[in-house]
Design a protein around this motif. Structure first.
Motif, PDB file in Angstrom:
ATOM      1  N   ASP A  23      44.682  62.394 -18.401  1.00 30.36           N
ATOM      2  CA  ASP A  23      44.573  63.422 -19.428  1.00 30.36           C
ATOM      3  C   ASP A  23      43.108  63.518 -19.839  1.00 30.36           C
ATOM      4  O   ASP A  23      42.330  62.581 -19.640  1.00 30.36           O
ATOM      5  N   VAL A  24      42.745  64.642 -20.406  1.00 27.22           N
ATOM      6  CA  VAL A  24      41.360  64.846 -20.825  1.00 27.22           C
ATOM      7  C   VAL A  24      41.343  65.326 -22.274  1.00 27.22           C
ATOM      8  O   VAL A  24      42.189  66.121 -22.686  1.00 27.22           O
ATOM      9  N   LEU A  25      40.397  64.806 -23.043  1.00 23.60           N
ATOM     10  CA  LEU A  25      40.167  65.233 -24.428  1.00 23.60           C
ATOM     11  C   LEU A  25      39.035  66.248 -24.405  1.00 23.60           C
ATOM     12  O   LEU A  25      37.946  65.967 -23.909  1.00 23.60           O
ATOM     13  N   SER A  44      52.413  68.715 -24.798  1.00 24.31           N
ATOM     14  CA  SER A  44      53.194  67.616 -24.231  1.00 24.31           C
ATOM     15  C   SER A  44      53.688  66.651 -25.316  1.00 24.31           C
ATOM     16  O   SER A  44      52.881  66.078 -26.067  1.00 24.31           O
ATOM     17  N   THR A  45      54.987  66.454 -25.378  1.00 23.32           N
ATOM     18  CA  THR A  45      55.569  65.493 -26.316  1.00 23.32           C
ATOM     19  C   THR A  45      55.042  64.088 -26.038  1.00 23.32           C
ATOM     20  O   THR A  45      54.763  63.328 -26.960  1.00 23.32           O
ATOM     21  N   ARG A  46      54.893  63.744 -24.758  1.00 21.81           N
ATOM     22  CA  ARG A  46      54.373  62.418 -24.397  1.00 21.81           C
ATOM     23  C   ARG A  46      52.964  62.242 -24.928  1.00 21.81           C
ATOM     24  O   ARG A  46      52.644  61.218 -25.558  1.00 21.81           O
ATOM     25  N   LEU A  52      49.581  59.922 -31.652  1.00 23.15           N
ATOM     26  CA  LEU A  52      49.980  59.392 -32.965  1.00 23.15           C
ATOM     27  C   LEU A  52      50.030  57.872 -32.989  1.00 23.15           C
ATOM     28  O   LEU A  52      49.810  57.269 -34.038  1.00 23.15           O
ATOM     29  N   SER A  53      50.305  57.249 -31.851  1.00 26.67           N
ATOM     30  CA  SER A  53      50.318  55.775 -31.822  1.00 26.67           C
ATOM     31  C   SER A  53      48.902  55.214 -31.986  1.00 26.67           C
ATOM     32  O   SER A  53      48.723  54.119 -32.496  1.00 26.67           O
ATOM     33  N   MET A  84      44.743  67.718 -22.602  1.00 25.19           N
ATOM     34  CA  MET A  84      45.386  68.427 -21.503  1.00 25.19           C
ATOM     35  C   MET A  84      45.366  67.566 -20.244  1.00 25.19           C
ATOM     36  O   MET A  84      44.599  66.605 -20.155  1.00 25.19           O
ATOM     37  N   ALA A  85      46.185  67.963 -19.281  1.00 24.88           N
ATOM     38  CA  ALA A  85      46.218  67.273 -17.991  1.00 24.88           C
ATOM     39  C   ALA A  85      44.996  67.674 -17.169  1.00 24.88           C
ATOM     40  O   ALA A  85      44.704  68.852 -17.005  1.00 24.88           O
TER      41      ALA A  85
END
Length: 97
Positions: A23-25, A44-46, A52-53, A84-85
């Motif tokens: 994933d990329v920020l 994405s829920t994942r 959040l973790s 995003m992916a």
């Protein structure tokens, strides 16, 4: 006994190489650099759960639309950052610097 993951009548004739799983920020150098309560967009829920973790203070925005629409949300200030992916960006030839 050995575990079976498919039926004997199934033949896997070929498969494509796996795309980049990362994933990329976009919009920030790191999650730590985002201000408290920053708005981060992801469909994405994942990814939202993982964010959040790490940063429970973030305000997650469930963004829908194609890649260019999501990037426009960032440009317009609707979100402070996007997750995003990388595979999707690579597939479309979108370069984020």
């Amino acid at each position: 006994p050995d575990a079976k993951w498919c039926h004997d009548s199934l033949t896997i004739a070929g498969f494509l190489p796996r795309a980049c799983p990362l994933d990329v920020l976009i919009g920030a150098k790191s999650l730590e650099s985002l201000p408290r309560k920053a708005r981060v967009g992801s469909a994405s829920t994942r990814r939202q759960s993982q964010l959040l973790s790490i940063r429970p203070d973030l305000q997650l925005v469930n963004l829908r639309g194609n890649v260019h629409t999501r990037l426009q949300y960032l440009h317009d200030g609707i979100v402070d950052a996007l997750v995003m992916a990388r595979a999707g960006l690579n597939h479309l030839g979108v370069s984020i610097s």
